[in-house]
Design a protein around this motif. Structure first.
Motif, PDB file in Angstrom:
ATOM      1  N   LEU A 268       0.828  -1.204   0.000  1.00 54.61           N
ATOM      2  CA  LEU A 268       0.000   0.000   0.000  1.00 54.61           C
ATOM      3  C   LEU A 268       0.863   1.254   0.000  1.00 54.61           C
ATOM      4  CD1 LEU A 268      -2.813  -1.050   2.506  1.00 54.61           C
ATOM      5  CD2 LEU A 268      -3.051  -0.683   0.046  1.00 54.61           C
ATOM      6  N   GLY A 269       1.946   1.229   0.764  1.00 58.71           N
ATOM      7  CA  GLY A 269       2.860   2.374   0.763  1.00 58.71           C
ATOM      8  C   GLY A 269       3.472   2.609  -0.601  1.00 58.71           C
ATOM      9  N   LYS A 270       3.851   1.525  -1.278  1.00 59.55           N
ATOM     10  CA  LYS A 270       4.447   1.655  -2.618  1.00 59.55           C
ATOM     11  C   LYS A 270       3.413   2.159  -3.626  1.00 59.55           C
ATOM     12  CE  LYS A 270       8.139  -1.766  -2.121  1.00 59.55           C
ATOM     13  NZ  LYS A 270       8.700  -3.047  -2.615  1.00 59.55           N
ATOM     14  N   HIS A 317     -13.251   6.280  -7.745  1.00 58.40           N
ATOM     15  CA  HIS A 317     -13.657   7.686  -7.690  1.00 58.40           C
ATOM     16  C   HIS A 317     -12.495   8.610  -7.352  1.00 58.40           C
ATOM     17  CE1 HIS A 317     -13.789   5.877  -3.769  1.00 58.40           C
ATOM     18  NE2 HIS A 317     -13.991   7.025  -3.146  1.00 58.40           N
ATOM     19  N   ARG A 318     -11.285   8.051  -7.306  1.00 62.81           N
ATOM     20  CA  ARG A 318     -10.138   8.858  -6.893  1.00 62.81           C
ATOM     21  C   ARG A 318      -9.104   9.041  -7.996  1.00 62.81           C
ATOM     22  NH1 ARG A 318     -11.100   5.825  -1.754  1.00 62.81           N
ATOM     23  NH2 ARG A 318     -11.506   7.395  -0.132  1.00 62.81           N
ATOM     24  N   VAL A 319      -8.969   8.082  -8.889  1.00 64.33           N
ATOM     25  CA  VAL A 319      -7.957   8.161  -9.944  1.00 64.33           C
ATOM     26  C   VAL A 319      -8.591   7.774 -11.277  1.00 64.33           C
ATOM     27  CG1 VAL A 319      -6.061   7.657  -8.356  1.00 64.33           C
ATOM     28  CG2 VAL A 319      -7.179   5.785  -9.560  1.00 64.33           C
ATOM     29  N   ASN A 320      -7.873   7.999 -12.365  1.00 69.10           N
ATOM     30  CA  ASN A 320      -8.419   7.676 -13.684  1.00 69.10           C
ATOM     31  C   ASN A 320      -8.250   6.189 -14.000  1.00 69.10           C
ATOM     32  OD1 ASN A 320      -5.725   7.286 -14.706  1.00 69.10           O
ATOM     33  ND2 ASN A 320      -5.541   9.493 -14.976  1.00 69.10           N
ATOM     34  N   ALA A 321      -8.881   5.772 -15.080  1.00 75.53           N
ATOM     35  CA  ALA A 321      -8.880   4.351 -15.441  1.00 75.53           C
ATOM     36  C   ALA A 321      -7.487   3.832 -15.740  1.00 75.53           C
ATOM     37  CB  ALA A 321      -9.797   4.132 -16.654  1.00 75.53           C
ATOM     38  N   GLY A 322      -6.643   4.670 -16.341  1.00 79.82           N
ATOM     39  CA  GLY A 322      -5.287   4.232 -16.652  1.00 79.82           C
ATOM     40  C   GLY A 322      -4.490   3.910 -15.401  1.00 79.82           C
ATOM     41  N   THR A 323      -4.650   4.721 -14.356  1.00 80.18           N
ATOM     42  CA  THR A 323      -3.935   4.469 -13.104  1.00 80.18           C
ATOM     43  C   THR A 323      -4.445   3.195 -12.440  1.00 80.18           C
ATOM     44  OG1 THR A 323      -3.615   6.845 -12.785  1.00 80.18           O
ATOM     45  CG2 THR A 323      -3.329   5.449 -10.855  1.00 80.18           C
ATOM     46  N   MET A 328      -3.573  -2.369 -10.882  1.00 76.92           N
ATOM     47  CA  MET A 328      -4.003  -3.762 -10.916  1.00 76.92           C
ATOM     48  C   MET A 328      -2.965  -4.639 -11.601  1.00 76.92           C
ATOM     49  SD  MET A 328      -6.634  -3.601  -9.177  1.00 76.92           S
ATOM     50  CE  MET A 328      -6.899  -5.361  -9.280  1.00 76.92           C
ATOM     51  N   GLY A 329      -2.279  -4.103 -12.599  1.00 76.71           N
ATOM     52  CA  GLY A 329      -1.186  -4.854 -13.214  1.00 76.71           C
ATOM     53  C   GLY A 329      -0.082  -5.140 -12.216  1.00 76.71           C
ATOM     54  N   TYR A 330       0.231  -4.135 -11.398  1.00 77.18           N
ATOM     55  CA  TYR A 330       1.255  -4.305 -10.362  1.00 77.18           C
ATOM     56  C   TYR A 330       0.823  -5.359  -9.345  1.00 77.18           C
ATOM     57  CZ  TYR A 330       3.724  -3.205  -6.008  1.00 77.18           C
ATOM     58  OH  TYR A 330       4.431  -3.284  -4.840  1.00 77.18           O
ATOM     59  N   LEU A 331      -0.434  -5.298  -8.885  1.00 74.49           N
ATOM     60  CA  LEU A 331      -0.899  -6.268  -7.892  1.00 74.49           C
ATOM     61  C   LEU A 331      -0.923  -7.679  -8.464  1.00 74.49           C
ATOM     62  CD1 LEU A 331      -3.822  -4.287  -6.184  1.00 74.49           C
ATOM     63  CD2 LEU A 331      -1.597  -4.878  -5.194  1.00 74.49           C
ATOM     64  N   GLN A 338       3.158 -11.002 -13.910  1.00 74.49           N
ATOM     65  CA  GLN A 338       4.282 -10.516 -14.686  1.00 74.49           C
ATOM     66  C   GLN A 338       5.230  -9.811 -13.752  1.00 74.49           C
ATOM     67  OE1 GLN A 338       2.727  -7.993 -17.740  1.00 74.49           O
ATOM     68  NE2 GLN A 338       2.371  -9.679 -19.140  1.00 74.49           N
ATOM     69  N   GLU A 339       6.300  -9.278 -14.298  1.00 70.25           N
ATOM     70  CA  GLU A 339       7.225  -8.516 -13.485  1.00 70.25           C
ATOM     71  C   GLU A 339       6.574  -7.229 -13.028  1.00 70.25           C
ATOM     72  OE1 GLU A 339      10.788  -7.873 -15.589  1.00 70.25           O
ATOM     73  OE2 GLU A 339      11.218  -9.983 -15.918  1.00 70.25           O
ATOM     74  N   SER A 340       7.010  -6.764 -11.865  1.00 65.79           N
ATOM     75  CA  SER A 340       6.450  -5.550 -11.289  1.00 65.79           C
ATOM     76  C   SER A 340       6.627  -4.381 -12.220  1.00 65.79           C
ATOM     77  CB  SER A 340       7.132  -5.240  -9.947  1.00 65.79           C
ATOM     78  OG  SER A 340       6.649  -4.051  -9.427  1.00 65.79           O
ATOM     79  N   GLY A 341       5.588  -3.560 -12.299  1.00 69.51           N
ATOM     80  CA  GLY A 341       5.657  -2.343 -13.092  1.00 69.51           C
ATOM     81  C   GLY A 341       5.118  -2.506 -14.479  1.00 69.51           C
TER      82      GLY A 341
END
Length: 434
Positions: A268-270, A317-323, A328-331, A338-341
């Motif tokens: 969560l911090g990251k 309701h806080r960020v856009n769809a791309g974020t 979700m890709g990171y999680l 896949q690899e992180s990022g």
């Protein structure tokens, strides 16, 4: 006989709303407000589900006759907060339905917060200047439902300011002010449930009042039924399956006993830092929602699986769809995708994960997949925006990074129509000769 709530039809478009409603009820049973909002097209059943959920609420025990719903062990109102336990015992207690009150579009500040009690003031035998608690103080330990909250925030900004105080801390607070009477400040433990139609005027709540939208722990994007049988069952009023969560009032375990793994807090911090989230409430909401998801599932630890389930709901309701897509890709990468990022996991796994989490995100991912497949099916096009595959294959196409594309400006600035020469104007009338 099953309650109305359990007779409602569940489908992929509304299952997230059922989930967060049950999470909020479970939180309230542990004296934890959990604010939820449902956005979506009109007529999809948002209000029906939320109003029916009042049947899930078990009763509360309060000091007898207390309009503020004082807990016998923790009195908070002006009349009882200074009493000893012996004095409270003499007053007695009573069991009442847990409050489920609504704030309408026509509500006034006095009816929502509190005002002078006119019945006491005009009593000919014993006139007394006293306060009458409004909707919010009377909903202590319960739920307040607001339909079309986007309209309310637009037309009644003073009520939106009150909600900011109620939802800003836990417990919230409300302040009652009337001329000639001392100011009364009250703590309130109440969950705010809201519904809105963001496609209608005045638009989404996050655009009208961003601070208020941020106070909601999670927001659900309500979808339409995704198959014909769901519509048939809705029309027939027939439920195809039993509720997943069972009786919320008889949950085993305690929310306080659910542990959050150190790994989840580090993640969560990251997320907060690496993806540039503005509000700390976003990661706090994800943590709380993860614990509630674990509690409803009968687990004692909230891990990455629970975080992955609730993250889109806390971020919608806080960020856009791309974020959201990137997070979700990171999680998913942390669970072997896949690899992180990098962007989301493989097609099949990605589709299943997103469909389980949020119909809106699943739709977004499906659109991207179809667009990618269509582009790859095109023949090689030597256009500025599309180039062949890196291996030179004729049948593969990809979108060029716009940041690496040369943009050529027009040679001359545009001119107003009034300054264009006659030969550049187009008219519907035939040119007259002779």
């Amino acid at each position: 006989m099953m309650n109305l709530y359990y007779r409602l039809i569940r489908h992929n478009g509304n299952q997230d709303l059922f989930r967060v409603v049950e999470m909020s009820v479970a939180a309230l049973l542990h004296e934890r407000p959990f604010h939820i909002q449902a956005e979506g097209l009109r007529g999809t059943g948002k209000t029906t589900i939320m109003r029916a959920a009042r049947e899930l609420l078990p009763p509360i025990t309060r000091i007898k006759g207390c309009l503020y719903n004082c807990h016998p062990a923790m009195p908070h109102c002006p009349f009882h907060r200074r009493l000893s336990q012996e004095e409270i015992a003499l007053l007695g207690t009573e069991e009442i339905p847990r409050p489920f009150l609504e704030i309408s579009q026509a509500a006034k500040l006095g009816t929502v917060v509190g005002s002078i009690d006119l019945a006491n003031l005009t009593n000919p035998a014993n006139p007394l200047a006293a306060l009458l608690p409004g909707t919010i103080p009377q909903a202590h330990r319960g739920i307040i439902f607001i339909d079309e909250i986007n309209r309310l925030a637009d037309t009644a900004p003073e009520l939106a300011d009150v909600l900011l105080d109620v939802m800003g801390t836990r417990p919230g607070r409300v302040q009652i002010e009337e001329p000639g009477l001392p100011v009364v400040e009250l703590p309130v433990t109440v969950s705010i449930w809201a519904a809105s139609n963001p496609d209608e005027d005045p638009g989404p709540l996050s655009r009208i009042r961003k601070q208020l939208a941020d106070r909601f722990d999670v927001t659900v994007v309500m979808g339409r039924p995704d198959n014909c049988q769901a519509v048939v069952d809705i029309l027939a009023g027939k439920s195809r399956e039993q509720p997943v969560a069972g009786n919320i009032g008889q949950l085993s375990g305690s929310l306080d006993a659910v542990e959050v793994s150190p790994e989840v807090r580090l993640i969560l911090g990251k997320i907060y830092l690496d993806f540039g989230l503005e509000s700390l409430r976003s990661v706090a909401a994800m943590e709380t929602a993860s614990c509630l998801a674990a509690l409803l599932a009968g687990r004692s630890t909230a891990g990455i699986a629970e975080l992955t389930q609730v993250a889109p709901l806390a971020l919608a309701h806080r960020v856009n769809a791309g974020t959201i897509d990137a997070i979700m890709g990171y999680l998913n990468s942390l669970t072997g995708g896949q690899e992180s990022g990098q962007a989301p996991v493989a097609e099949g796994a990605e589709q299943g994960a997103f469909r389980e989490i949020s119909p809106w995100v699943a739709w977004w991912v499906a659109c991207k997949r179809r667009l990618t497949a269509w582009l790859q099916s095109l023949p090689h096009l030597p256009a500025a925006g599309i180039s062949g595959d890196a291996q030179g294959g004729e049948g593969n196409a990809r979108i060029v990074d716009p940041l690496k594309t040369t943009i050529i400006a027009p040679p001359k600035p545009a001119l107003p129509i009034s300054q264009l020469p006659d030969e550049q104007l187009v008219t519907r009338e035939p040119k007259q000769h002779g």
